[in-house]
Design an enzyme around this catalytic site. Structure first.
Site, PDB file in Angstrom:
ATOM      1  CB  VAL A   1      44.114  49.154  36.511  1.00  0.00           C
ATOM      2  CG1 VAL A   1      42.605  49.389  36.650  1.00  0.00           C
ATOM      3  CG2 VAL A   1      44.866  50.074  37.464  1.00  0.00           C
TER       4      VAL A   1
ATOM      5  CD  GLU B   1      31.048  40.958  34.349  1.00  0.00           C
ATOM      6  OE1 GLU B   1      30.056  41.265  35.034  1.00  0.00           O
ATOM      7  OE2 GLU B   1      31.385  39.799  34.069  1.00  0.00           O
TER       8      GLU B   1
ATOM      9  CG  HIS C   1      35.635  50.415  39.775  1.00  0.00           C
ATOM     10  ND1 HIS C   1      35.193  51.397  40.630  1.00  0.00           N
ATOM     11  CD2 HIS C   1      36.638  49.784  40.438  1.00  0.00           C
ATOM     12  CE1 HIS C   1      35.891  51.365  41.749  1.00  0.00           C
ATOM     13  NE2 HIS C   1      36.783  50.396  41.646  1.00  0.00           N
TER      14      HIS C   1
ATOM     15  CG  PHE D   1      52.353  55.262  34.191  1.00  0.00           C
ATOM     16  CD1 PHE D   1      51.508  55.645  35.228  1.00  0.00           C
ATOM     17  CD2 PHE D   1      51.815  54.559  33.129  1.00  0.00           C
ATOM     18  CE1 PHE D   1      50.148  55.328  35.202  1.00  0.00           C
ATOM     19  CE2 PHE D   1      50.458  54.237  33.097  1.00  0.00           C
ATOM     20  CZ  PHE D   1      49.626  54.619  34.134  1.00  0.00           C
TER      21      PHE D   1
END
Ligand code: INI
Length: 177
Positions: free
Chosen positions: A87, A91, A94, A119
């Site tokens: 990930v 900007e 999200h 993880f």
């Protein structure tokens, strides 16, 4: 100190013999996730896992990892599951939702199924940071995750073999009874 005076210690072995592994990997940022996957496979192989002991499940993005990992755990066919994603901060906010819900979902899935979930979801501000962690330079979180998957699969099996009040909470298909 004589052995009798030491506390008992239990840990998992870095030996994949007789264990099965799931890998849930997201396609989003696959330039990074494919590198992590390759190194996780290298680590499993170094611990003695054959390809027949490993199943890879592909999902679109990190947000979809928890449900796939949970379903895979419920098949009873994995002793531990490596969750691979990447990930990258954009900007908007999200990124925060995806990163935190992915982590939360994976943690819930491992607690509720009793199958260890590793993880291996990078959460980085920049692509450069992700590249550093995906072994394009030195460190590789995928390799680390592969070793953690072997250790936790072994440890969980040893703990389950000890028995006790809740040792049989999960039946052979991984479902809580
Ligand atoms: N998925 C990722 O794995 N990494 C990201 O950086 C990312 N960003 O930035 O949007 C991302 N989005 C997709 C998300 O995981 C879901 O696949 C999508 O929202 C559909 O549910």
């Amino acid at each position: 100190m004589p052995d009798a005076d030491k506390p008992k210690e239990l840990r998992g072995a870095l030996n994949a013999g007789g264990l099965r592994f799931g890998i849930v990997v997201s396609r989003f940022n696959n330039f990074i996730t494919d590198r992590l996957l390759g190194s996780a496979l290298d680590a499993l192989s170094a611990a003695g896992a054959a390809p027949s002991q490993i199943e890879i499940v592909r999902v679109p993005g990190a947000f979809e990892i928890p449900v796939a990992a949970r379903k895979l755990a419920e098949t009873g066919q994995a002793d531990s599951i490596i969750c691979i994603g990447c990930v990258l901060r954009g900007e908007t906010s999200h990124y925060e939702y995806i990163a935190s819900e992915t982590a939360r979902g994976i943690q819930l899935a491992q607690i509720e199924t009793g199958i260890p979930m590793i993880f291996c979801v990078l959460t980085c501000d920049t692509l450069e940071q992700a590249i550093d962690r995906a072994g394009l330079k030195s460190e590789n979180k995928g390799y680390e995750s592969g070793l953690a998957a072997v250790e936790m699969a072994s440890l969980t099996r040893r703990l389950s073999q000890r028995g006790g009040a809740s040792a049989n909470r999960f039946n052979s298909s991984g479902k809580a009874e």
